[in-house]
Design a protein around this motif. Structure first.
Motif, PDB file in Angstrom:
ATOM      1  N   ILE A  54       0.869  -1.190   0.000  1.00 55.37           N
ATOM      2  CA  ILE A  54       0.000   0.000   0.000  1.00 55.37           C
ATOM      3  C   ILE A  54       0.898   1.230   0.000  1.00 55.37           C
ATOM      4  CG2 ILE A  54      -1.602   1.371   1.391  1.00 55.37           C
ATOM      5  CD1 ILE A  54      -2.987  -1.200   2.185  1.00 55.37           C
ATOM      6  N   LEU A  64      -0.410   4.125  -5.696  1.00 56.44           N
ATOM      7  CA  LEU A  64       0.593   3.537  -6.589  1.00 56.44           C
ATOM      8  C   LEU A  64       0.638   2.021  -6.417  1.00 56.44           C
ATOM      9  CD1 LEU A  64       3.339   6.195  -5.789  1.00 56.44           C
ATOM     10  CD2 LEU A  64       2.001   6.033  -7.893  1.00 56.44           C
ATOM     11  N   GLY A  65      -0.019   1.534  -5.379  1.00 62.44           N
ATOM     12  CA  GLY A  65      -0.197   0.095  -5.158  1.00 62.44           C
ATOM     13  C   GLY A  65      -1.672  -0.203  -5.383  1.00 62.44           C
ATOM     14  N   ALA A  67      -5.666  -0.050  -5.477  1.00 61.55           N
ATOM     15  CA  ALA A  67      -6.601   1.066  -5.607  1.00 61.55           C
ATOM     16  C   ALA A  67      -7.997   0.677  -5.130  1.00 61.55           C
ATOM     17  CB  ALA A  67      -6.660   1.519  -7.061  1.00 61.55           C
ATOM     18  N   HIS A  73     -15.670  -7.715  -0.163  1.00 62.45           N
ATOM     19  CA  HIS A  73     -14.556  -7.564   0.789  1.00 62.45           C
ATOM     20  C   HIS A  73     -15.047  -6.949   2.110  1.00 62.45           C
ATOM     21  CE1 HIS A  73     -11.317  -7.871  -2.601  1.00 62.45           C
ATOM     22  NE2 HIS A  73     -12.070  -8.939  -2.480  1.00 62.45           N
ATOM     23  N   ALA A 176       4.640 -11.356   8.841  1.00 60.66           N
ATOM     24  CA  ALA A 176       3.585 -10.718   8.031  1.00 60.66           C
ATOM     25  C   ALA A 176       4.219 -10.229   6.729  1.00 60.66           C
ATOM     26  CB  ALA A 176       2.943  -9.579   8.806  1.00 60.66           C
ATOM     27  N   MET A 207       1.011  -9.280  -7.537  1.00 59.14           N
ATOM     28  CA  MET A 207       1.290  -7.992  -8.202  1.00 59.14           C
ATOM     29  C   MET A 207       2.754  -7.541  -8.052  1.00 59.14           C
ATOM     30  SD  MET A 207      -1.490  -7.190  -9.721  1.00 59.14           S
ATOM     31  CE  MET A 207      -1.406  -5.491 -10.242  1.00 59.14           C
ATOM     32  N   PHE A 255      -1.951   0.325 -15.777  1.00 64.45           N
ATOM     33  CA  PHE A 255      -0.991  -0.767 -15.592  1.00 64.45           C
ATOM     34  C   PHE A 255      -0.124  -0.870 -16.843  1.00 64.45           C
ATOM     35  CE2 PHE A 255      -4.633  -1.777 -12.925  1.00 64.45           C
ATOM     36  CZ  PHE A 255      -4.010  -2.009 -11.713  1.00 64.45           C
ATOM     37  N   TYR A 342      -5.490 -10.158  -2.148  1.00 65.97           N
ATOM     38  CA  TYR A 342      -6.157  -8.843  -2.034  1.00 65.97           C
ATOM     39  C   TYR A 342      -5.922  -8.222  -0.646  1.00 65.97           C
ATOM     40  CZ  TYR A 342      -8.613 -10.343  -6.220  1.00 65.97           C
ATOM     41  OH  TYR A 342      -8.899 -10.769  -7.487  1.00 65.97           O
ATOM     42  N   ALA A 346      -5.231  -9.694   3.288  1.00 58.73           N
ATOM     43  CA  ALA A 346      -4.270  -9.257   4.307  1.00 58.73           C
ATOM     44  C   ALA A 346      -4.953  -9.191   5.673  1.00 58.73           C
ATOM     45  CB  ALA A 346      -3.669  -7.900   3.930  1.00 58.73           C
TER      46      ALA A 346
HETATM   47  C1  LIG Z   1       0.315  -2.534  -8.169  1.00 60.08           C
HETATM   48  C2  LIG Z   1      -0.586  -3.261  -7.191  1.00 60.08           C
HETATM   49  C3  LIG Z   1      -1.954  -3.195  -7.349  1.00 60.08           C
HETATM   50  C4  LIG Z   1      -2.794  -3.851  -6.461  1.00 60.08           C
HETATM   51  N1  LIG Z   1      -4.148  -3.684  -6.590  1.00 60.08           N
HETATM   52  C5  LIG Z   1      -4.969  -4.178  -5.645  1.00 60.08           C
HETATM   53  C6  LIG Z   1      -6.343  -3.794  -5.612  1.00 60.08           C
HETATM   54  O1  LIG Z   1      -6.789  -2.972  -6.432  1.00 60.08           O
HETATM   55  N2  LIG Z   1      -7.134  -4.326  -4.644  1.00 60.08           N
HETATM   56  C7  LIG Z   1      -6.646  -5.206  -3.697  1.00 60.08           C
HETATM   57  O2  LIG Z   1      -7.429  -5.671  -2.857  1.00 60.08           O
HETATM   58  N3  LIG Z   1      -5.320  -5.551  -3.682  1.00 60.08           N
HETATM   59  C8  LIG Z   1      -4.483  -5.055  -4.621  1.00 60.08           C
HETATM   60  N4  LIG Z   1      -3.137  -5.312  -4.549  1.00 60.08           N
HETATM   61  C9  LIG Z   1      -2.644  -6.246  -3.504  1.00 60.08           C
HETATM   62  C10 LIG Z   1      -2.504  -5.572  -2.119  1.00 60.08           C
HETATM   63  O3  LIG Z   1      -1.619  -4.490  -2.228  1.00 60.08           O
HETATM   64  C11 LIG Z   1      -1.974  -6.599  -1.110  1.00 60.08           C
HETATM   65  O4  LIG Z   1      -2.907  -7.652  -1.005  1.00 60.08           O
HETATM   66  C12 LIG Z   1      -1.762  -6.051   0.313  1.00 60.08           C
HETATM   67  O5  LIG Z   1      -1.276  -4.746   0.318  1.00 60.08           O
HETATM   68  C13 LIG Z   1      -0.804  -7.013   1.010  1.00 60.08           C
HETATM   69  O6  LIG Z   1      -0.569  -6.586   2.340  1.00 60.08           O
HETATM   70  P1  LIG Z   1       0.343  -7.488   3.282  1.00 60.08           P
HETATM   71  O7  LIG Z   1       0.463  -6.784   4.579  1.00 60.08           O
HETATM   72  O8  LIG Z   1      -0.140  -8.885   3.268  1.00 60.08           O
HETATM   73  O9  LIG Z   1       1.789  -7.564   2.545  1.00 60.08           O
HETATM   74  P2  LIG Z   1       2.805  -6.387   2.206  1.00 60.08           P
HETATM   75  O10 LIG Z   1       2.078  -5.137   1.948  1.00 60.08           O
HETATM   76  O11 LIG Z   1       3.703  -6.910   1.133  1.00 60.08           O
HETATM   77  O12 LIG Z   1       3.630  -6.195   3.569  1.00 60.08           O
HETATM   78  C14 LIG Z   1       4.792  -6.924   3.881  1.00 60.08           C
HETATM   79  C15 LIG Z   1       5.716  -6.003   4.655  1.00 60.08           C
HETATM   80  O13 LIG Z   1       6.859  -6.760   5.106  1.00 60.08           O
HETATM   81  C16 LIG Z   1       8.003  -5.956   4.965  1.00 60.08           C
HETATM   82  N5  LIG Z   1       9.160  -6.884   4.932  1.00 60.08           N
HETATM   83  C17 LIG Z   1       9.496  -7.736   3.938  1.00 60.08           C
HETATM   84  N6  LIG Z   1      10.571  -8.457   4.306  1.00 60.08           N
HETATM   85  C18 LIG Z   1      10.911  -8.050   5.572  1.00 60.08           C
HETATM   86  C19 LIG Z   1      11.935  -8.442   6.497  1.00 60.08           C
HETATM   87  N7  LIG Z   1      12.807  -9.418   6.211  1.00 60.08           N
HETATM   88  N8  LIG Z   1      11.998  -7.813   7.687  1.00 60.08           N
HETATM   89  C20 LIG Z   1      11.091  -6.811   8.012  1.00 60.08           C
HETATM   90  N9  LIG Z   1      10.101  -6.430   7.176  1.00 60.08           N
HETATM   91  C21 LIG Z   1       9.999  -7.043   5.971  1.00 60.08           C
HETATM   92  C22 LIG Z   1       7.777  -5.217   3.655  1.00 60.08           C
HETATM   93  O14 LIG Z   1       8.586  -4.086   3.510  1.00 60.08           O
HETATM   94  C23 LIG Z   1       6.293  -4.880   3.788  1.00 60.08           C
HETATM   95  O15 LIG Z   1       6.102  -3.641   4.435  1.00 60.08           O
HETATM   96  C24 LIG Z   1      -2.247  -4.658  -5.407  1.00 60.08           C
HETATM   97  C25 LIG Z   1      -0.867  -4.710  -5.249  1.00 60.08           C
HETATM   98  C26 LIG Z   1      -0.034  -4.013  -6.123  1.00 60.08           C
HETATM   99  C27 LIG Z   1       1.470  -4.057  -5.904  1.00 60.08           C
END
Ligand SMILES: Cc1cc2nc3c(=O)[nH]c(=O)nc-3n(C[C@H](O)[C@H](O)[C@H](O)COP(=O)(O)OP(=O)(O)OC[C@H]3O[C@@H](n4cnc5c(N)ncnc54)[C@H](O)[C@@H]3O)c2cc1C
Length: 361
Positions: A54, A64-65, A67, A73, A176, A207, A255, A342, A346
């Motif tokens: 995000i 930028l991630g 939207a 949901h 996480a 993504m 995209f 999605y 998360a």
């Molecule tokens: C371009 C794009 C478009 C998207 N569009 C959509 C959409 O329209 N709708 C939707 O529902 N979802 C969408 N998604 C998916 C959505 O962004 C993810 O499902 C969600 O943000 C994932 O959250 P998370 O906390 O599971 O993982 P992440 O956001 O990946 O969080 C993982 C965290 O761990 C940290 N990390 C990694 N390794 C380490 C380490 N070794 N030590 C400490 N920290 C670490 C990372 O820096 C990060 O902050 C999109 C993603 C992208 C990239």
């Protein structure tokens, strides 16, 4: 990741009940819940910012991630409503455009069901969650590099921004972060079974191989001409374009169709010029600026394996999501039993971990 013995031996050892690794939505939500329950917890994040995938442009506030969220949901909708974070329906009035090498045709306004965007971007949800997390609980620029099984429990080794190493003795560890990143960047002592590492490596981070462009314009003039802003293009470089305006911003986002290797070969300036050319050809708008976010270039999200994106949304939540008698839990969207990949996933993954942590107490 190798931590030399002398570095490791000199490392400071501290203690906490629960260590959450990764301040994306899953890690932040889980940390906030545990803080509200009064539990002893720490959150470490390898980037210098929170939010993970995000990310809203700090200037224009366009995402930028991720939207969108969609009506099924319910965990996300519930959280936005609970925290009074405003969201609105994706603009889809008028007609869309289909662009090919041969020309441009009109098509229906959008290709999908109703979707919503968060006012001022998803970063506002991230910032709101942070409000309920005491500042000493979170450390940015702190990367988990190794996990040891000890007689007392678990010892996590983290590398800080100044390259110093710290050891944290924990009862419960929550990763996480995407399984593929764990397999690629974290050492386990004793080593995990090869089959676990292989399975985690095989889970595409959703993504991670993609790149998005936000195009700021003088006006949302496509709306005045009856265009929804939606474009499906076989010509590119943007293969799908949408309206990204809100009450204070005029913008489109899209995209990029080239894969990670093609994008690296082209370079940012060539890509930006090609996007400008495409948008002006489609809408004849005055462009104020373009922001390109290439997720495949971010090592905290993508590994080399993510440079090739899956052709379909993978089935997630099938890999091992707990180790060492549930003392290590996985909790990124890829580990969710429903809506994996999605934002909804998360939250589901964080709630799965929360249930296990509370039953382990
Ligand atoms: C371009 C794009 C478009 C998207 N569009 C959509 C959409 O329209 N709708 C939707 O529902 N979802 C969408 N998604 C998916 C959505 O962004 C993810 O499902 C969600 O943000 C994932 O959250 P998370 O906390 O599971 O993982 P992440 O956001 O990946 O969080 C993982 C965290 O761990 C940290 N990390 C990694 N390794 C380490 C380490 N070794 N030590 C400490 N920290 C670490 C990372 O820096 C990060 O902050 C999109 C993603 C992208 C990239």
């Amino acid at each position: 990741m190798d931590v030399s013995n002398s570095e490791s031996e000199n490392a400071l050892v501290r203690q906490t009940d629960t260590l959450v690794v990764g301040a994306g939505l899953a890690g932040l939500f889980l940390t906030r819940e545990l803080c509200l329950q009064g539990q002893q917890i720490e959150l470490v994040e390898s980037r210098n910012r929170i939010g993970g995938r995000i990310l809203s442009d700090p200037v224009g506030k366009v995402d930028l991630g991720p939207a969108w969220l969609w009506p099924p949901h319910q965990h996300v909708l519930g959280l936005l409503n609970q925290l009074n974070i405003p969201y609105f329906e994706q603009y889809a009035s008028g007609h869309g455009l289909f662009e090919t090498q041969q020309g441009i045709q009109r098509i229906p306004a959008s290709h999908s069901d109703v979707s919503y965007r968060v006012k001022q971007g998803w970063q506002s949800l991230i910032n709101r969650l942070l409000d309920d997390i005491p500042s000493q609980t979170l450390r940015n620029a702190t990367q988990l590099i190794a996990v040891d099984k000890t007689q007392e429990g678990i010892c996590a080794t983290v590398k800080q921004g100044d390259n110093s190493i710290e050891k944290i003795a924990v009862k419960q560890l929550v990763l996480a972060m995407p399984p593929r990143l764990i397999a690629d960047t974290v050492d386990f002592i004793p080593a995990l079974d090869d089959s676990v590492i292989k399975t985690w490596s095989g889970v595409p981070t959703w993504m991670a191989g993609h790149a998005k462009a936000v195009i700021y314009t003088e006006h949302s003039s496509w709306r005045d001409k009856g265009h929804s802003g939606f474009v499906y293009s076989q010509k590119g470089p943007l293969v799908e374009i949408h309206d990204a305006s809100d009450s204070s911003t005029h913008a489109l986002f899209g995209f990029i169709g080239f894969d990670a290797n093609q994008r690296s070969a082209m370079g940012k300036q060539v890509l930006e010029d090609a996007i400008k050319h495409q948008i002006q050809g489609l809408f004849e708008v005055e462009i104020k600026g373009i922001v390109i976010q290439d997720w495949s270039c971010e090592p905290e999200t993508a590994t080399n394996l993510d440079r090739i994106s899956p052709s379909h949304h993978p089935r997630y939540g099938l890999h091992p999501t707990s180790l060492w008698n549930d003392r290590i839990l996985l909790a990124s969207t890829e580990s969710a039993q429903q809506h994996g990949g999605y934002i909804e996933g998360a939250l589901i993954a964080a709630k799965q971990a929360l249930t296990t942590i509370n039953s382990n107490k």
